[in-house]
Scaffold this motif. Structure first.
Motif, PDB file in Angstrom:
ATOM      1  N   ASP A 153     103.642 -13.155 -29.252  1.00 59.97           N
ATOM      2  CA  ASP A 153     104.356 -12.676 -28.072  1.00 59.97           C
ATOM      3  C   ASP A 153     103.558 -13.149 -26.869  1.00 59.97           C
ATOM      4  O   ASP A 153     102.414 -13.571 -27.029  1.00 59.97           O
ATOM      5  CB  ASP A 153     104.515 -11.145 -28.110  1.00 59.97           C
ATOM      6  N   PRO A 154     104.129 -13.081 -25.673  1.00 61.05           N
ATOM      7  CA  PRO A 154     103.440 -13.632 -24.496  1.00 61.05           C
ATOM      8  C   PRO A 154     102.015 -13.117 -24.347  1.00 61.05           C
ATOM      9  O   PRO A 154     101.109 -13.894 -24.032  1.00 61.05           O
ATOM     10  CB  PRO A 154     104.311 -13.161 -23.326  1.00 61.05           C
ATOM     11  N   ALA A 155     101.807 -11.829 -24.583  1.00 57.31           N
ATOM     12  CA  ALA A 155     100.470 -11.263 -24.374  1.00 57.31           C
ATOM     13  C   ALA A 155      99.464 -11.875 -25.338  1.00 57.31           C
ATOM     14  O   ALA A 155      98.380 -12.309 -24.923  1.00 57.31           O
ATOM     15  CB  ALA A 155     100.511  -9.751 -24.533  1.00 57.31           C
ATOM     16  N   LEU A 156      99.810 -11.911 -26.612  1.00 57.10           N
ATOM     17  CA  LEU A 156      98.876 -12.450 -27.608  1.00 57.10           C
ATOM     18  C   LEU A 156      98.599 -13.927 -27.335  1.00 57.10           C
ATOM     19  O   LEU A 156      97.467 -14.388 -27.376  1.00 57.10           O
ATOM     20  CB  LEU A 156      99.443 -12.275 -29.018  1.00 57.10           C
ATOM     21  N   ALA A 157      99.667 -14.665 -27.018  1.00 55.05           N
ATOM     22  CA  ALA A 157      99.493 -16.093 -26.754  1.00 55.05           C
ATOM     23  C   ALA A 157      98.585 -16.307 -25.553  1.00 55.05           C
ATOM     24  O   ALA A 157      97.744 -17.218 -25.544  1.00 55.05           O
ATOM     25  CB  ALA A 157     100.853 -16.739 -26.513  1.00 55.05           C
ATOM     26  N   THR A 158      98.738 -15.465 -24.539  1.00 53.37           N
ATOM     27  CA  THR A 158      97.877 -15.591 -23.354  1.00 53.37           C
ATOM     28  C   THR A 158      96.422 -15.369 -23.714  1.00 53.37           C
ATOM     29  O   THR A 158      95.546 -16.120 -23.289  1.00 53.37           O
ATOM     30  CB  THR A 158      98.280 -14.567 -22.276  1.00 53.37           C
ATOM     31  N   VAL A 159      96.170 -14.343 -24.497  1.00 55.94           N
ATOM     32  CA  VAL A 159      94.785 -14.032 -24.866  1.00 55.94           C
ATOM     33  C   VAL A 159      94.173 -15.184 -25.662  1.00 55.94           C
ATOM     34  O   VAL A 159      93.033 -15.583 -25.436  1.00 55.94           O
ATOM     35  CB  VAL A 159      94.729 -12.721 -25.676  1.00 55.94           C
ATOM     36  N   ILE A 160      94.963 -15.744 -26.577  1.00 51.63           N
ATOM     37  CA  ILE A 160      94.460 -16.875 -27.372  1.00 51.63           C
ATOM     38  C   ILE A 160      94.189 -18.070 -26.457  1.00 51.63           C
ATOM     39  O   ILE A 160      93.149 -18.731 -26.552  1.00 51.63           O
ATOM     40  CB  ILE A 160      95.468 -17.264 -28.472  1.00 51.63           C
ATOM     41  N   PHE A 161      95.114 -18.309 -25.547  1.00 45.27           N
ATOM     42  CA  PHE A 161      94.955 -19.408 -24.605  1.00 45.27           C
ATOM     43  C   PHE A 161      93.658 -19.248 -23.813  1.00 45.27           C
ATOM     44  O   PHE A 161      92.858 -20.173 -23.691  1.00 45.27           O
ATOM     45  CB  PHE A 161      96.163 -19.422 -23.667  1.00 45.27           C
ATOM     46  N   LEU A 162      93.443 -18.043 -23.276  1.00 44.36           N
ATOM     47  CA  LEU A 162      92.237 -17.786 -22.491  1.00 44.36           C
ATOM     48  C   LEU A 162      90.984 -17.944 -23.333  1.00 44.36           C
ATOM     49  O   LEU A 162      89.985 -18.512 -22.901  1.00 44.36           O
ATOM     50  CB  LEU A 162      92.291 -16.385 -21.883  1.00 44.36           C
ATOM     51  N   GLY A 163      91.053 -17.450 -24.559  1.00 45.68           N
ATOM     52  CA  GLY A 163      89.884 -17.548 -25.441  1.00 45.68           C
ATOM     53  C   GLY A 163      89.495 -18.986 -25.694  1.00 45.68           C
ATOM     54  O   GLY A 163      88.322 -19.363 -25.654  1.00 45.68           O
ATOM     55  N   THR A 217      97.539 -27.187 -22.288  1.00 45.26           N
ATOM     56  CA  THR A 217      97.617 -27.053 -20.841  1.00 45.26           C
ATOM     57  C   THR A 217      98.082 -25.671 -20.407  1.00 45.26           C
ATOM     58  O   THR A 217      97.693 -25.184 -19.359  1.00 45.26           O
ATOM     59  CB  THR A 217      98.568 -28.093 -20.233  1.00 45.26           C
ATOM     60  N   ASP A 218      98.981 -25.042 -21.184  1.00 43.05           N
ATOM     61  CA  ASP A 218      99.390 -23.701 -20.772  1.00 43.05           C
ATOM     62  C   ASP A 218      99.719 -22.839 -21.979  1.00 43.05           C
ATOM     63  O   ASP A 218      99.680 -23.277 -23.118  1.00 43.05           O
ATOM     64  CB  ASP A 218     100.569 -23.756 -19.797  1.00 43.05           C
ATOM     65  N   VAL A 219     100.071 -21.588 -21.666  1.00 43.78           N
ATOM     66  CA  VAL A 219     100.318 -20.611 -22.726  1.00 43.78           C
ATOM     67  C   VAL A 219     101.456 -21.053 -23.642  1.00 43.78           C
ATOM     68  O   VAL A 219     101.429 -20.822 -24.851  1.00 43.78           O
ATOM     69  CB  VAL A 219     100.640 -19.227 -22.095  1.00 43.78           C
ATOM     70  N   GLN A 220     102.440 -21.734 -23.080  1.00 48.23           N
ATOM     71  CA  GLN A 220     103.582 -22.178 -23.889  1.00 48.23           C
ATOM     72  C   GLN A 220     103.162 -23.106 -25.017  1.00 48.23           C
ATOM     73  O   GLN A 220     103.747 -23.091 -26.105  1.00 48.23           O
ATOM     74  CB  GLN A 220     104.620 -22.885 -23.001  1.00 48.23           C
ATOM     75  N   ASP A 221     102.118 -23.903 -24.748  1.00 48.93           N
ATOM     76  CA  ASP A 221     101.604 -24.781 -25.813  1.00 48.93           C
ATOM     77  C   ASP A 221     101.207 -23.956 -27.023  1.00 48.93           C
ATOM     78  O   ASP A 221     101.483 -24.319 -28.175  1.00 48.93           O
ATOM     79  CB  ASP A 221     100.370 -25.552 -25.318  1.00 48.93           C
ATOM     80  N   VAL A 222     100.544 -22.825 -26.737  1.00 47.81           N
ATOM     81  CA  VAL A 222     100.081 -21.962 -27.827  1.00 47.81           C
ATOM     82  C   VAL A 222     101.278 -21.351 -28.546  1.00 47.81           C
ATOM     83  O   VAL A 222     101.346 -21.339 -29.776  1.00 47.81           O
ATOM     84  CB  VAL A 222      99.157 -20.854 -27.274  1.00 47.81           C
TER      85      VAL A 222
END
Lengths: 375, 302
Positions: free
Chosen positions: B30-40, B13-18
């Motif tokens: 880190d937040p940036a990498l996790a965000t990119v993975i989440f978006l991907g 559901t969100d970046v924190q899950d990742v």
């Protein structure tokens, strides 16, 4: 509901337009992707939004580094103008924020010259004059124009070189798949053979530049040459030397060539003392030759040949290099002068090992090198 | 295009899950990498991870597959990688044998050809495997794509747009479940713009001291705090020395493990010198580190 939705789309689109004027590639496709991202993670958490948009709108480390600044520039302005008008008049707020966001777009870019469709248009005679102008004597005003012409012409040259390399498909290898197909009716005996072209082999290039005192402006220009050729040669390794050798291959892989050149010229200004060509080539042979010099390498050295070391040493190092490479090219800007004769001990000791001895004092002479770059 | 298919019951559901999921598997993001993975994952876009060697780019692909509970299909790129090694190849020997065997039968040429060029004789390589998943989307890891050439990149780009592969003898094979795609690059050469823009881009930087310490503690749970801290500080200092090949996190972990297996509880000059090969991969780099003074680097770490 749709109003806030609409304004988010407008903001994202304005932002994409803004970064596009700043040089990032943010076309329609990227804007659509950016909208998708914004829809998924929302725009309220600015830090999160920045990370998301950065992943979509950047495609290199350099753009990545610039993005931070650009992002906050835009979105702080958005926040500021949203605060000016209280939330009651929501429609006007949106107009304001759109207005100030749009005004930022005008400040993008640094064009002083008139640009037509993004390409510089200079008079024909001026182009010719600049092509012939000696690098060390180009005036401040002409520098920028010369850079632009050089970029265009060098790019075209490197495209020509790569196209020429692609056409050479001599040599044959059996294409098994087609051969089998053709021979089914022979019951598996391979009677008719099918061939396929040979895989393209690209040359490697090693460029070694003398960056001491008087050689400085010439070397910096040859760096543009090296930069342009990176794309179409398998590997281009570049070194600078005066009293010591410096490997700048990775530095030259940058997107922002101008900044790198500025940084290098600053750094090299600090190098003093006489040129040690033989010493530097010795260092090259010790540390890098084994790794970089192969039978298909083209080795280019740019120097005026004024060496404070022993000419025998220089000749020995050069001989060692010559033995391992396909072609050794020595570029000497002094050759551009009509009266020049290679009588210095260094230069005359080097001559027997050189395949191509050519000038490199202006753009015209650099472009002439093209014909030495093919197989 | 329909997004990739997640495993049954898997919710992101969100970046924190990742972040949590990866940490659970021993990978510190880190937040940036996790965000990119989440978006991907959510948008079904390929992710391009660029950065120096040894910083965990390949790991991301492996961990992602575990995190999503799906299969990992890995394609290691190299210069000269071509369709035969990356997509599919016909089993020529088997085909020739089959032709010989069928020589005597009464089938027509067309029927024989159809048999020879059927799935039975097709050797599926990673890219073709990646688009043939039956149930859920796999993770496709294209490792070190900068080592392949432009022709391969062009092919990859086409694949990432359409997720279908045309085999002349068999027809077009379309993906039922498009894979999650991770591309990695060491930036030894510039990738084509078109490919880079197709992906979500992320640059992996050397970690900060705190983050690297976190990684070491997560990956080597038995390590003593003192040793861990000293090792990480030493490596952080060594990275500032302009080595031709700066040590990545992989090297830090190797070195820590080496020292642990030698029974060391703290770092001293002798052990450092003996195990220097874990950190520096060339004679010149080792010389530079020694020139900077092992004692000096270690005392900085205290």
């Amino acid at each position: 509901m749709s109003k806030s939705h609409g304004s988010m789309a407008e903001l994202i689109t304005s932002f994409c337009r803004f970064v596009r004027t700043e040089g990032l590639s943010a076309g329609i496709k990227e804007t659509v992707d950016a909208l998708e991202v914004a829809r998924l993670i929302g725009i309220d958490d600015r830090e999160l939004l920045k990370t998301g948009l950065r992943a979509v709108l950047c495609s290199s480390k350099e753009e990545w580094d610039r993005f931070e600044e650009l992002f906050w520039l835009f979105w702080r302005e958005v926040d500021r103008s949203a605060k000016r008008q209280p939330a009651v008049h929501t429609e006007q707020t949106q107009e304001q924020s759109k207005g100030s966001a749009v005004s930022l777009i005008g400040t993008g870019g640094s064009g002083q010259e008139k640009e037509e469709g993004g390409r510089l248009v200079l008079g024909g005679s001026k182009t010719d004059r600049l092509k012939k102008a000696d690098f060390s004597q180009v005036s401040q005003d002409d520098q920028a124009d010369l850079e632009k012409i050089a970029a265009q012409l060098l790019k075209r040259m490197s495209l020509r070189v790569s196209r020429r390399l692609k056409i050479m498909t001599a040599g044959k290898q059996i294409d098994l798949r087609r051969t089998i197909r053709r021979n089914i009716h022979h019951g598996g005996d391979l009677m008719d053979l099918s061939f396929k072209g040979r895989k393209l082999q690209q040359s490697r290039m090693v460029i070694v530049l003398d960056i001491s005192g008087s050689m400085n402006p010439y070397s910096l220009f040859l760096l543009r040459f090296a930069y342009a050729l990176q794309k179409h040669f398998k590997k281009v390794n570049t070194f600078l030397f005066s009293t010591r050798l410096s490997d700048i291959t990775t530095l030259l892989r940058t997107r922002d060539l101008r900044q790198t050149l500025r940084a290098l010229s600053h750094e090299s200004a600090g190098w003093s003392g006489g040129t040690q060509i033989g010493e530097s080539l010795h260092e090259f042979n010790q540390l890098h030759a084994r790794r970089l010099l192969t039978r298909d390498t083209i080795f280019i050295i740019l120097s005026d040949g004024w060496d404070t070391g022993e000419p025998e040493a220089l000749a020995a190092e050069l001989g060692a290099i010559k033995a391992r490479v396909r072609k050794l090219i020595w570029l000497n800007p002094l050759l551009g002068m009509q009266e020049y004769q290679p009588v210095t001990r260094g230069m005359s000791a080097a001559l027997p090992h050189i395949d191509v001895f050519a000038p490199a004092h202006n753009l015209e002479s650099l472009l002439e090198l093209e014909r030495h770059l093919e197989r | 295009m329909t997004p990739p298919t997640l495993a049954k019951g898997k919710q992101i559901t969100d970046v924190q899950d990742v972040v949590r999921g990866f940490e659970h598997l021993g990978y510190i993001t880190d937040p940036a990498l996790a965000t990119v993975i989440f978006l991907g994952v959510k948008l079904g876009k390929p992710v391009l991870l660029e950065g120096h060697a040894g910083l965990g780019k390949t790991e991301v692909g492996k961990v992602l597959a575990s995190f999503l509970g799906t299969r990992l299909i890995r394609l290691q790129c190299y210069e000269g990688l071509d369709v035969n090694s990356a997509v599919y190849e016909w089993n020529y020997q088997k085909q020739l044998l089959a032709i010989k065997i069928e020589e005597a039968t009464s089938q027509s040429i067309e029927e024989k050809e159809k048999h020879i060029f059927s799935r039975e004789f097709l050797m599926e390589r990673p890219l073709l495997q990646a688009i043939q998943a039956e149930e859920i989307s796999p993770v496709l890891l294209v490792d070190e794509v900068d080592r392949a050439d432009e022709a391969f990149e062009a092919f990859l780009l086409e694949l990432l747009s359409d997720f279908q592969i045309s085999i002349p003898e068999l027809g077009t094979i379309r993906a039922r479940h498009i894979p999650f795609v991770i591309l990695t690059s060491n930036r030894s050469r510039e990738l084509s713009d078109a490919l880079k823009r197709r992906c979500l881009y992320h640059w992996i930087e050397y970690p900060s001291l705190e983050k690297e310490l976190q990684i070491v503690t997560a990956r080597l749970p038995g390590i003593e705090e003192e040793l861990g801290r000293q090792v990480v500080s030493f490596v952080q200092a060594a990275r500032k020395l302009h080595l031709s090949k700066a040590p990545g996190v992989a090297e830090t972990l190797d070195w820590a493990q080496a020292l642990m297996s030698l029974g060391r509880h703290t770092l001293d000059a002798n052990s450092a010198e003996a195990t220097l090969g874990c950190l520096s991969k060339s004679v010149e780099d080792a010389a530079k580190i020694k020139a900077a003074g092992l004692e000096a680097l270690i005392s900085e770490a205290r």
